[in-house]
Design a protein around this motif. Structure first.
Motif, mmCIF file in Angstrom:
data_model
loop_
_atom_site.group_PDB
_atom_site.id
_atom_site.type_symbol
_atom_site.label_atom_id
_atom_site.label_comp_id
_atom_site.label_asym_id
_atom_site.label_seq_id
_atom_site.Cartn_x
_atom_site.Cartn_y
_atom_site.Cartn_z
ATOM 1 N N LEU A 3 -3.588 -2.188 6.056
ATOM 2 C CA LEU A 3 -3.949 -1.162 5.074
ATOM 3 C C LEU A 3 -3.924 0.234 5.686
ATOM 4 O O LEU A 3 -3.439 1.194 5.058
ATOM 5 N N ASP A 54 1.006 3.976 -3.067
ATOM 6 C CA ASP A 54 0.654 5.365 -2.778
ATOM 7 C C ASP A 54 1.769 6.316 -3.191
ATOM 8 O O ASP A 54 1.538 7.272 -3.925
ATOM 9 N N PHE A 114 -6.741 3.310 0.920
ATOM 10 C CA PHE A 114 -6.328 2.195 1.780
ATOM 11 C C PHE A 114 -6.811 2.394 3.214
ATOM 12 O O PHE A 114 -7.258 1.438 3.862
ATOM 13 N N ALA A 152 0.837 -1.205 0.000
ATOM 14 C CA ALA A 152 0.000 0.000 0.000
ATOM 15 C C ALA A 152 0.872 1.256 0.000
ATOM 16 O O ALA A 152 0.605 2.211 -0.740
#
Length: 160
Positions: free
Chosen positions: A100, A20, A140, A16
């Protein structure tokens, strides 16, 4: 033999985090501030900067909020890592949710630390009504929060 913990889900935090930061890097390198590209009738890629938190909360302040949100991300991530360590590996929904949220929180924290703001670029709208622009870290975090809510209903324990 040691019992496996939820810490084994930290790989998901790393994924994640990388998604990102990589997406934000591509936006900053390829877009001018406020540049927008229409991809669907309800979706644009639009580069904006968020100096606050969700929905630009506290964005108009003098800069102290940057350090507040960095500290908050570190504290929340630390608490969630602690909970992952205490959680058994078979609590998959909860461990996924924590992982997450950690990945998203740390992604926005690094962005805020490096730039002084968070890069947002996912712009959904209907007609003239635009939802606040956001990024994958926000996605997320929201998915993680949703999974925690789902887990709380799914595993509701009655104490009598």
């Amino acid at each position: 033999m040691l019992k496996k913990s939820g810490l084994s889900f930290l790989w998901l935090s790393a994924v994640a985090f990388v998604i990102d930061l990589a997406s934000k890097y591509l936006v900053v390198k390829n877009f001018q501030l406020y540049e927008s590209i229409n991809l669907l009738p309800v979706f644009n890629l639009t580069y904006v900067r968020n100096y606050g938190a969700a929905f630009s909360f506290l964005a108009e302040h003098s800069g102290w909020q940057k350090f507040f949100f960095i500290g908050l991300a570190l504290v929340i991530s630390g608490v969630l890592i602690f909970w992952l360590a205490k959680n058994p590996i078979n609590k998959k929904l909860q461990n996924t949710a924590y992982a997450l949220v950690i990945g998203g929180a740390l992604g926005n924290m690094v962005d805020r630390s490096y730039h002084g703001f968070v890069v947002d670029f996912l712009d959904f709208y209907w007609d003239i009504y635009h939802y606040p622009v956001f990024n994958f870290a926000d996605v997320f975090i929201c998915i993680g929060a949703g999974l925690l809510i789902w887990d709380s209903f799914k595993n509701k324990e009655t104490s009598e």
